[in-house]
Design a protein around this motif. Structure first.
Motif, PDB file in Angstrom:
ATOM      1  N   LEU A   1       0.821  -1.203   0.000  1.00 51.54           N
ATOM      2  CA  LEU A   1       0.000   0.000   0.000  1.00 51.54           C
ATOM      3  C   LEU A   1       0.858   1.257   0.000  1.00 51.54           C
ATOM      4  CD1 LEU A   1      -2.850   1.154   0.043  1.00 51.54           C
ATOM      5  CD2 LEU A   1      -2.822   0.933   2.534  1.00 51.54           C
TER       6      LEU A   1
ATOM      7  N   MET B   1       0.969   4.071  -2.931  1.00 50.30           N
ATOM      8  CA  MET B   1       0.713   5.475  -2.617  1.00 50.30           C
ATOM      9  C   MET B   1       1.868   6.359  -3.069  1.00 50.30           C
ATOM     10  SD  MET B   1      -2.344   5.569  -1.553  1.00 50.30           S
ATOM     11  CE  MET B   1      -2.446   7.284  -1.108  1.00 50.30           C
TER      12      MET B   1
ATOM     13  N   GLN C   1      -4.031   7.698  -8.272  1.00 44.10           N
ATOM     14  CA  GLN C   1      -4.813   7.413  -7.072  1.00 44.10           C
ATOM     15  C   GLN C   1      -4.709   5.926  -6.757  1.00 44.10           C
ATOM     16  OE1 GLN C   1      -8.612   8.752  -8.784  1.00 44.10           O
ATOM     17  NE2 GLN C   1      -9.431   6.750  -8.211  1.00 44.10           N
TER      18      GLN C   1
ATOM     19  N   ASP D   1      -6.770   2.594  -4.983  1.00 41.97           N
ATOM     20  CA  ASP D   1      -7.978   1.945  -4.483  1.00 41.97           C
ATOM     21  C   ASP D   1      -7.546   0.741  -3.663  1.00 41.97           C
ATOM     22  OD1 ASP D   1      -9.682   3.703  -5.809  1.00 41.97           O
ATOM     23  OD2 ASP D   1      -9.859   2.410  -7.562  1.00 41.97           O
ATOM     24  N   MET D   2      -8.232   0.505  -2.566  1.00 40.90           N
ATOM     25  CA  MET D   2      -7.956  -0.659  -1.727  1.00 40.90           C
ATOM     26  C   MET D   2      -9.117  -1.634  -1.824  1.00 40.90           C
ATOM     27  SD  MET D   2      -6.394   0.936   1.807  1.00 40.90           S
ATOM     28  CE  MET D   2      -7.984   1.549   2.332  1.00 40.90           C
TER      29      MET D   2
ATOM     30  N   MET E   1      -9.773  -1.338   6.779  1.00 39.43           N
ATOM     31  CA  MET E   1      -9.691  -0.395   5.661  1.00 39.43           C
ATOM     32  C   MET E   1      -9.576   1.047   6.164  1.00 39.43           C
ATOM     33  SD  MET E   1      -9.948  -2.187   2.757  1.00 39.43           S
ATOM     34  CE  MET E   1     -10.865  -1.403   1.471  1.00 39.43           C
TER      35      MET E   1
ATOM     36  N   ALA F   1      -6.327   3.395   5.525  1.00 42.12           N
ATOM     37  CA  ALA F   1      -6.535   4.664   4.813  1.00 42.12           C
ATOM     38  C   ALA F   1      -6.002   5.837   5.628  1.00 42.12           C
ATOM     39  CB  ALA F   1      -8.013   4.853   4.500  1.00 42.12           C
TER      40      ALA F   1
ATOM     41  N   GLN G   1      -2.995   8.340   4.520  1.00 44.63           N
ATOM     42  CA  GLN G   1      -3.241   9.779   4.435  1.00 44.63           C
ATOM     43  C   GLN G   1      -2.240  10.546   5.290  1.00 44.63           C
ATOM     44  OE1 GLN G   1      -7.061  11.269   5.722  1.00 44.63           O
ATOM     45  NE2 GLN G   1      -6.928  12.954   4.258  1.00 44.63           N
TER      46      GLN G   1
ATOM     47  N   MET H   1      -5.676  10.191   0.039  1.00 41.53           N
ATOM     48  CA  MET H   1      -6.669   9.341   0.667  1.00 41.53           C
ATOM     49  C   MET H   1      -7.075   8.260  -0.331  1.00 41.53           C
ATOM     50  SD  MET H   1      -8.285   8.445   3.221  1.00 41.53           S
ATOM     51  CE  MET H   1      -9.356   9.061   4.467  1.00 41.53           C
ATOM     52  N   PRO H   2      -6.744   7.002  -0.018  1.00 38.44           N
ATOM     53  CA  PRO H   2      -7.163   5.933  -0.927  1.00 38.44           C
ATOM     54  C   PRO H   2      -8.667   5.725  -0.850  1.00 38.44           C
ATOM     55  CG  PRO H   2      -6.120   5.014   1.024  1.00 38.44           C
ATOM     56  CD  PRO H   2      -6.020   6.505   1.134  1.00 38.44           C
ATOM     57  N   SER H   3      -9.198   5.132  -1.900  1.00 38.58           N
ATOM     58  CA  SER H   3     -10.637   4.846  -1.898  1.00 38.58           C
ATOM     59  C   SER H   3     -10.857   3.357  -1.805  1.00 38.58           C
ATOM     60  CB  SER H   3     -11.302   5.402  -3.144  1.00 38.58           C
ATOM     61  OG  SER H   3     -10.699   4.906  -4.308  1.00 38.58           O
TER      62      SER H   3
END
Length: 86
Positions: A23, A27, A36, A38-39, A70, A74, A78, A84-86
């Motif tokens: 992750l 990022m 961007q 996404d997780m 999650m 996140a 951040q 900020m992942p979605s």
């Protein structure tokens, strides 16, 4: 001029340290390339048919654990990257 879509990175996350490393790497790449992240977290299927009423409670608990994971990841991302992942 052709507009390129920003890069999108999909990271499958779980509780393992390797997941956090993946992750952070995604990022960093997204940050440097204007992309961007996404997780996704996979809840393994379980045979709940033989468990009756307990099955719904177990599914609910698994879902809550996944949502907490999650949200925690996140927030960590951040704080580290500003993204900020979605």
């Amino acid at each position: 001029a052709t507009m390129l879509k920003p890069m999108k990175y999909l990271v499958c996350v779980d509780q393992r340290d390797e997941s956090r490393v993946a992750l952070r790497l995604a990022m960093a790449k997204a940050y440097s390339r204007g992309g961007q992240v996404d997780m996704i977290h996979i809840i393994p299927p379980t045979d709940f048919q033989s468990l009756g009423g307990v099955a719904e409670r177990m599914k609910h608990e698994q879902r809550q654990e996944a949502e907490t994971l999650m949200a925690t990841l996140a927030a960590e991302v951040q704080e580290q990257s500003g993204l900020m992942p979605s």
